[in-house]
Design an enzyme around this catalytic site. Structure first.
Site, PDB file in Angstrom:
ATOM      1  N   GLU A 218       0.807  -1.220   0.000  1.00  0.00           N
ATOM      2  CA  GLU A 218       0.000   0.000   0.000  1.00  0.00           C
ATOM      3  C   GLU A 218       0.840   1.270   0.000  1.00  0.00           C
ATOM      4  O   GLU A 218       0.415   2.311  -0.495  1.00  0.00           O
ATOM      5  CB  GLU A 218      -0.966   0.015   1.181  1.00  0.00           C
ATOM      6  CG  GLU A 218      -2.119  -0.969   1.060  1.00  0.00           C
ATOM      7  CD  GLU A 218      -1.795  -2.351   1.607  1.00  0.00           C
ATOM      8  OE1 GLU A 218      -0.591  -2.625   1.877  1.00  0.00           O
ATOM      9  OE2 GLU A 218      -2.713  -3.171   1.755  1.00  0.00           O
TER      10      GLU A 218
ATOM     11  N   PHE B 142     -11.466  -6.902  14.058  1.00  0.00           N
ATOM     12  CA  PHE B 142     -10.417  -7.388  13.173  1.00  0.00           C
ATOM     13  C   PHE B 142     -10.074  -6.317  12.128  1.00  0.00           C
ATOM     14  O   PHE B 142     -10.964  -5.771  11.491  1.00  0.00           O
ATOM     15  CB  PHE B 142     -10.886  -8.673  12.482  1.00  0.00           C
ATOM     16  CG  PHE B 142      -9.872  -9.199  11.501  1.00  0.00           C
ATOM     17  CD1 PHE B 142      -8.611  -9.600  11.922  1.00  0.00           C
ATOM     18  CD2 PHE B 142     -10.173  -9.258  10.142  1.00  0.00           C
ATOM     19  CE1 PHE B 142      -7.677 -10.062  11.014  1.00  0.00           C
ATOM     20  CE2 PHE B 142      -9.237  -9.720   9.229  1.00  0.00           C
ATOM     21  CZ  PHE B 142      -7.977 -10.129   9.662  1.00  0.00           C
ATOM     22  N   GLN B 143      -8.805  -6.044  12.009  1.00  0.00           N
ATOM     23  CA  GLN B 143      -8.295  -5.040  11.060  1.00  0.00           C
ATOM     24  C   GLN B 143      -8.898  -3.663  11.283  1.00  0.00           C
ATOM     25  O   GLN B 143      -9.120  -2.908  10.341  1.00  0.00           O
ATOM     26  CB  GLN B 143      -8.506  -5.497   9.613  1.00  0.00           C
ATOM     27  CG  GLN B 143      -7.631  -6.713   9.309  1.00  0.00           C
ATOM     28  CD  GLN B 143      -7.551  -7.042   7.839  1.00  0.00           C
ATOM     29  OE1 GLN B 143      -8.483  -6.843   7.087  1.00  0.00           O
ATOM     30  NE2 GLN B 143      -6.395  -7.553   7.423  1.00  0.00           N
TER      31      GLN B 143
ATOM     32  N   LYS C 276     -17.349  -0.592   6.030  1.00  0.00           N
ATOM     33  CA  LYS C 276     -17.792  -1.618   5.090  1.00  0.00           C
ATOM     34  C   LYS C 276     -19.309  -1.613   4.898  1.00  0.00           C
ATOM     35  O   LYS C 276     -19.800  -1.693   3.774  1.00  0.00           O
ATOM     36  CB  LYS C 276     -17.328  -2.992   5.574  1.00  0.00           C
ATOM     37  CG  LYS C 276     -17.663  -4.097   4.596  1.00  0.00           C
ATOM     38  CD  LYS C 276     -16.928  -5.389   4.888  1.00  0.00           C
ATOM     39  CE  LYS C 276     -17.227  -6.394   3.772  1.00  0.00           C
ATOM     40  NZ  LYS C 276     -16.502  -7.654   3.962  1.00  0.00           N
TER      41      LYS C 276
ATOM     42  N   MET D 231      24.509   8.201   1.982  1.00  0.00           N
ATOM     43  CA  MET D 231      24.362   9.478   2.674  1.00  0.00           C
ATOM     44  C   MET D 231      24.636   9.313   4.171  1.00  0.00           C
ATOM     45  O   MET D 231      25.210  10.194   4.811  1.00  0.00           O
ATOM     46  CB  MET D 231      22.959  10.041   2.439  1.00  0.00           C
ATOM     47  CG  MET D 231      22.781  11.471   2.908  1.00  0.00           C
ATOM     48  SD  MET D 231      24.009  12.578   2.189  1.00  0.00           S
ATOM     49  CE  MET D 231      23.088  13.250   0.806  1.00  0.00           C
TER      50      MET D 231
HETATM   51  C1  LIG Z   1      12.563   5.248   5.063  1.00  0.00           C
HETATM   52  C2  LIG Z   1      13.857   5.888   5.397  1.00  0.00           C
HETATM   53  N1  LIG Z   1      14.668   5.323   6.316  1.00  0.00           N
HETATM   54  C3  LIG Z   1      15.851   5.908   6.612  1.00  0.00           C
HETATM   55  C4  LIG Z   1      16.250   7.061   5.999  1.00  0.00           C
HETATM   56  C5  LIG Z   1      17.580   7.710   6.355  1.00  0.00           C
HETATM   57  N2  LIG Z   1      18.458   7.737   5.199  1.00  0.00           N
HETATM   58  C6  LIG Z   1      18.628   8.830   4.451  1.00  0.00           C
HETATM   59  S1  LIG Z   1      19.648   8.606   3.169  1.00  0.00           S
HETATM   60  C7  LIG Z   1      19.933   7.014   3.599  1.00  0.00           C
HETATM   61  C8  LIG Z   1      20.840   6.138   2.789  1.00  0.00           C
HETATM   62  C9  LIG Z   1      20.285   5.824   1.463  1.00  0.00           C
HETATM   63  O1  LIG Z   1      21.071   4.832   0.874  1.00  0.00           O
HETATM   64  P1  LIG Z   1      20.924   4.457  -0.637  1.00  0.00           P
HETATM   65  O2  LIG Z   1      19.508   4.307  -0.999  1.00  0.00           O
HETATM   66  O3  LIG Z   1      21.783   3.284  -0.927  1.00  0.00           O
HETATM   67  O4  LIG Z   1      21.433   5.746  -1.391  1.00  0.00           O
HETATM   68  P2  LIG Z   1      22.879   6.464  -1.419  1.00  0.00           P
HETATM   69  O5  LIG Z   1      22.882   7.480  -0.326  1.00  0.00           O
HETATM   70  O6  LIG Z   1      23.913   5.414  -1.228  1.00  0.00           O
HETATM   71  O7  LIG Z   1      22.923   7.097  -2.763  1.00  0.00           O
HETATM   72  C10 LIG Z   1      19.229   6.689   4.758  1.00  0.00           C
HETATM   73  C11 LIG Z   1      19.271   5.376   5.429  1.00  0.00           C
HETATM   74  C12 LIG Z   1      15.358   7.619   5.064  1.00  0.00           C
HETATM   75  N3  LIG Z   1      15.622   8.765   4.434  1.00  0.00           N
HETATM   76  N4  LIG Z   1      14.180   7.002   4.771  1.00  0.00           N
END
Ligand SMILES: Cc1ncc(C[n+]2csc(CCOP(=O)(O)OP(=O)(O)O)c2C)c(N)n1
Lengths: 163, 568
Positions: free
Chosen positions: B50, B112-113, B162, B478
C-alpha cells in the site's frame, strides 16, 4: 505572553482533536481549553488560553485558521474583552467554619450550591485571578476537591466573532 | 436509481475524471472492489504494497496537475499507506485516499483489522473524513477532491466503513462545492504587490528564490518571465527544480544543504530577496540565526499564510496563488517606468561570477571507477535532458538534483520534505502511467530500491518500461557520508551487505538487467537501455564507494559555512 484565543468551528466529531493535536504536534502551550456548541448547533465555540512569543502566537493563529473545520479565529487579548471562568469547590464545613466559609463565599460573590452536614459545594465565577485569590483566602486544608472550567472569553462592544 | 455506497464511490471517481486508482484489496473494501469490477472507466493498478499505491498516485499527481487516487483496506492497509500519505503531505501533493473501515457497529471494539484511520492520519493529511451515512459519500468525495487540489494542496483521506459501502442511496454528484470554513486565497493584495515591485526595482543585490509552490501552481512561465525581465539571479530549491530552466544563464543552481556555492552565497548576501512558493526550511537556509546576520528585505509569496514569517521574518508578505501573484507582479513591473539599476546589477553579477568561478560542482572523474556524478551527466545526455526523473533519498538524489539540468517543471519527482526512501520506483510507475511513451527514469541507491523492490512485479503486470538507474555504492551512502564527516569514520550499520544480484533480480521479475562496471560503458549502457522502449531496464552501476556529495552545508550551520569538495 499569555493570550486568550477564541474560535468558531464546525460542530463535528473529531474537530476538537484536530485542535488539540495541532497544539501538541507543534509544541504550543495550552493552559486551558473549553468548548461547547453555540446558539447555532452546527458550530462550536472554543476558548484557548495559551502563551508564547509574538511569533508563536502569530503561528498559532495561522495554524488554527488553516484547519479546515475552523470557521474563524480571534485573539481576544488583542483588544478589549471579558474573561470568565467557573469553579466548583467542595469543602469540609463543620462547626465555626460553616459561618466563615459562607462569609468568604459572599465576599467573592459566590454561592453555596450544595450543603450536607459536613460539606459545602461553592460555586464561583470570575477571572482566573479572582478564582485563585479565593483559593488563597480560604483555609486550603479544608478543600476536598476543586474543578475549574478554564476561561471562556468574549470581545467587548462590537468585537464579534462570527461566520 | 439507488446505488450502493461502493458504486457511488466509483461513480464519483468517474465524475472526477479519474483515470487510475492505485490500490490493494482487503475485507473492508470488497464492495468497492466489486463496484470497480463492474466498470471500465476507472482503471485499477494493483500494487504490491500500500505504501507504493500512495507513492504511485503521488508520482502521477506530481507529474501532471491532477489529483492522485489510492484505495486501501482498513487496518494494515491504512498503516502501510501512512508513509505515502505523510510523504505527499510534506510536499503538498494533491491526493485522495479512500480507505475501508470496519462496519460502523464494530468501530471502537478493536474489531479485526480496525485502526482509527482518521486519528492515525490526522497529523499528515490536509483533511480527513469518516463517512457514516451512505447519503454523504458523494458530497464527501466531492469535497475531498476540492480540498486536495485547491489552496495549498495536500492529501485527503476518506474512510468508508464496510456496511456504508453496501447500503443504498440515490446518487447525484454535486455540481459545485463550497466549504464555509475554507477560503483559500487566489489573488495577492495589490498594495503589497506594488510594494514588492518597488523593492525589487530598487535592489542592488537582488535574488530570486523559488520552491515547490511554483511547480504546484504551474507558475514556471510567469517565474521565468519575471526573472528574465528583471535580469536577476534565480535559484530553485530541491522541490522547485525545473521551475526556472536550469540551463539558463541566470540560473545559479540549487540552494541549500547541497546547493551550489553561488546560490547559497547569493542568498546570504543579497539585499532584496524574493521568495516564491518556498518556505525557508532548515535544509534550505540552514541555521536561521546565521541567515539573519545579513540584513536584507524579504518579499515572500505563498498561498499558505502559515508559511510566511514561520522561520524568518518577512518584510512584504503576499498571500495568494503564486501564478496569479506573479502575473500581477509582472504587470506592475511592465507598467513601471523605473528599471533595475544596471550598474549595481552588473557588479552583483560580477560577484556571483566570482563565486561561480570556484566551480563547486567539479569532480574528479576516473577511467577506472564509475563516478556517480558522471552517470547522471550521461543520463542527462542520453535523455537530452527531457526525461521524467524520479529519485529516492540519499546521495544519488542530491547528485541527480545537481547534475541533471531540469529545464521544465514536473520533470523532477522526489520526496523532499519527508525524505522517504522507497519513493522512487513506485512514484515512477505513476509518472509512466500518466505519460505513456515518455522516458521515465528512477535514479536510486541499493538501499532505497530495496524498500519497495516488490513493485518490479507491478511494473511487469502493467508493462511499465521504466529505466532504473541504480547507483550501487554498497553503502547507505548518505549515512556513510555523515559518519565520515561527523562521526569519526565509524560506519555504524551503513554498509549494505548481502546485496542481491540486481541483474538477476530484474530478470526474475521478467525485466532486463544490466551490470555496468566501467566508466566507458556508462554512456552506451544508458543509450541501449533507453532504446529498449518497451522494456523495464534495471541498470546496476557499480559506483565509487567513497564518493561524497559536495558542496555541503552541515546541519545547523549557515549558508556560507560550506564544505567544498577540494577542502577535504
Ligand atoms: C525510510 C527511510 N529510512 C531511513 C532514511 C535515512 N536515510 C537517508 S539517506 C539514507 C541512505 C540511502 O542509501 P541508498 O539508498 O543506498 O542511497 P545512497 O545514499 O547510497 O545514494 C538513509 C538510510 C530515510 N531517508 N528514509
Amino acid at each position: 505572553m499569555r493570550h486568550i484565543i477564541s474560535l468558531l468551528m464546525e460542530n463535528e466529531a473529531g474537530a476538537l482533536s484536530r485542535v488539540a493535536g495541532l497544539f501538541s504536534a507543534r509544541g504550543y502551550n495550552i493552559e486551558s481549553l473549553t468548548v461547547a456548541p453555540t446558539e447555532d448547533p452546527t458550530m462550536s465555540r472554543m476558548t484557548i488560553v495559551t502563551s508564547g512569543s509574538d511569533e508563536i502566537i502569530e503561528q498559532i493563529n495561522k495554524q488554527l485558521n488553516k484547519l479546515i473545520e475552523v470557521v474563524s479565529v480571534m485573539d481576544l487579548s488583542e483588544g478589549d474583552h471579558i474573561e470568565r471562568e467557573l469553579m466548583l469547590v467542595k469543602m469540609q464545613a463543620v462547626g465555626a467554619m460553616r459561618e466563615e466559609l459562607a462569609r468568604m463565599t459572599d465576599i467573592f460573590r459566590g454561592r453555596i450550591i450544595d450543603v450536607t452536614d459536613k460539606v459545602y459545594i461553592i460555586e464561583l465565577t470570575g477571572s482566573g485571578a479572582k478564582l485563585d485569590s479565593f483559593l488563597q483566602a480560604i483555609d486550603r486544608s479544608l478543600i476536598l476537591e476543586t474543578v475549574r472550567t478554564g476561561a471562556s472569553g468574549i470581545g467587548r462592544g462590537d468585537r464579534v466573532l462570527k461566520l | 436509481m439507488e446505488l450502493t455506497g461502493a458504486e457511488i464511490a466509483i461513480r464519483c471517481l468517474q465524475e472526477e475524471g479519474v483515470e487510475y486508482v492505485f490500490g490493494y484489496p482487503g475485507g473492508a473494501v470488497l464492495f468497492i472492489y466489486d463496484a470497480l469490477f463492474n466498470q471500465s472507466k476507472v482503471k485499477h493498478i494493483l500494487v504490491r504494497h500500500e505504501q507504493a499505491a500512495v507513492h504511485a498516485a503521488d508520482g502521477y499527481a506530481r507529474s501532471t496537475d491532477r489529483v492522485g487516487v489510492a484505495l486501501v483496506t482498513s487496518g494494515p492497509g491504512v498503516t502501510n499507506a501512512v508513509t505515502g500519505i505523510a510523504t505527499a503531505y510534506m510536499d503538498s501533493i494533491p491526493l485522495v485516499i479512500i480507505s475501508g473501515q470496519v462496519p460502523t457497529r464494530a468501530i471502537g471494539e478493536d474489531a479485526f483489522q480496525e485502526v482509527d484511520a482518521v486519528g492515525i492520519t490526522r497529523p499528515c493529511v490536509k483533511h480527513n473524513f469518516l463517512v457514516k451515512d451512505v447519503r454523504d459519500i458523494a458530497a464527501t468525495i466531492k469535497k475531498a477532491f476540492y480540498l486536495a487540489k485547491s489552496g495549498r494542496p495536500g492529501p485527503v483521506l476518506v474512510d468508508i466503513p464496510k456496511d456504508v459501502s453496501n447500503q443504498k442511496a440515490e446518487f447525484s454528484y454535486p455540481a459545485s462545492v463550497s466549504v464555509r470554513s475554507y477560503h483559500p486565497a487566489q489573488n495577492g493584495e495589490m498594495g503589497q504587490i506594488k510594494q514588492a515591485a518597488q523593492l525589487l526595482l530598487e535592489a542592488r543585490r537582488p535574488m530570486i528564490y523559488s520552491g515547490g509552490g511554483v511547480i504546484l501552481s504551474d507558475a514556471s512561465r510567469q517565474l521565468t518571465d519575471l526573472v528574465r525581465l528583471l535580469g536577476y539571479p534565480c535559484t530553485n530549491t530541491l522541490m522547485g527544480l525545473g521551475g526556472f530552466p536550469a540551463t539558463d544563464k541566470q540560473f545559479v543552481g540549487m540552494l541549500g544543504m547541497h546547493g551550489t556555492l553561488e546560490a547559497n552565497l547569493a542568498m546570504q548576501n543579497c539585499d532584496v530577496l524574493l521568495a516564491v512558493g518556498a518556505r525557508f526550511d532548515d535544509r534550505v537556509i540552514g541555521n536561521v540565526e546565521h541567515f539573519n546576520q545579513e540584513k536584507r528585505k524579504i518579499i515572500h509569496i505563498d498561498i499558505d499564510p502559515s508559511s510566511i514569517s514561520k522561520r524568518v521574518k518577512v518584510d512584504v508578505p503576499i498571500v495568494g496563488d503564486v501564478a496569479h501573484v506573479l502575473g500581477d507582479l509582472l504587470a506592475v513591473l511592465h507598467s513601471s517606468k523605473q528599471k533595475p539599476e544596471q550598474q549595481a546589477l552588473a557588479a552583483w553579477w560580477a560577484q556571483i561570477g566570482e563565486w561561480r568561478g570556484k566551480r563547486c560542482l567539479n569532480y574528479k572523474n576516473s577511467d577506472e571507477i564509475i563516478k556517480p556524478q558522471f552517470v547522471i551527466e550521461k543520463l542527462y545526455e542520453a535523455t537530452h535532458g527531457d526525461a521524467f526523473i524520479t529519485s529516492d533519498v540519499g546521495q544519488h538524489q542530491m547528485w541527480t538534483a545537481q547534475y541533471y539540468k531540469f529545464d521544465k517543471p514536473r520533470r523532477w519527482i522526489n520526496s523532499g520534505g519527508l525524505g522517504t526512501m522507497g519513493f522512487g520506483l513506485p512514484a515512477a510507475m505513476g509518472v509512466q502511467l500518466a505519460h505513456p511513451g515518455a522516458p521515465v527514469a528512477c535514479v536510486t541507491g541499493e538501499g532505497s530500491l530495496q524498500m519497495n523492490i516488490q513493485e518490479l512485479s507491478t511494473c511487469k503486470q502493467f508493462r511499465l518500461p521504466l529505466k532504473i538507474v541504480l547507483l550501487n555504492n554498497r553503502y547507505l551512502g548518505m549515512v556513510r557520508q555523515w559518519q565520515e564527516f561527523f562521526h569519526g569514520n565509524r560506519y555504524s550499520e551503513s554498509y549494505m551487505d548481502a546485496l542481491p544480484d540486481f541483474m538477476k533480480l530484474a530478470e526474475a521479475y521478467g525485466h532486463v538487467g544490466m551490470r555496468i562496471e566501467k566508466p566507458s560503458d556508462v554512456g552506451p549502457a544508458l543509450k541501449e537501455a533507453f532504446a529498449r522502449k518497451d522494456d523495464l531496464v534495471l541498470m546496476d552501476f557499480r559506483t565509487d564507494q567513497t564518493e561524497n556529495v559536495f558542496p555541503m552545508v552541515p546541519g545547523g550551520k549557515g549558508l556560507s559555512e560550506v564544505i567544498l569538495g577540494e577542502e577535504l
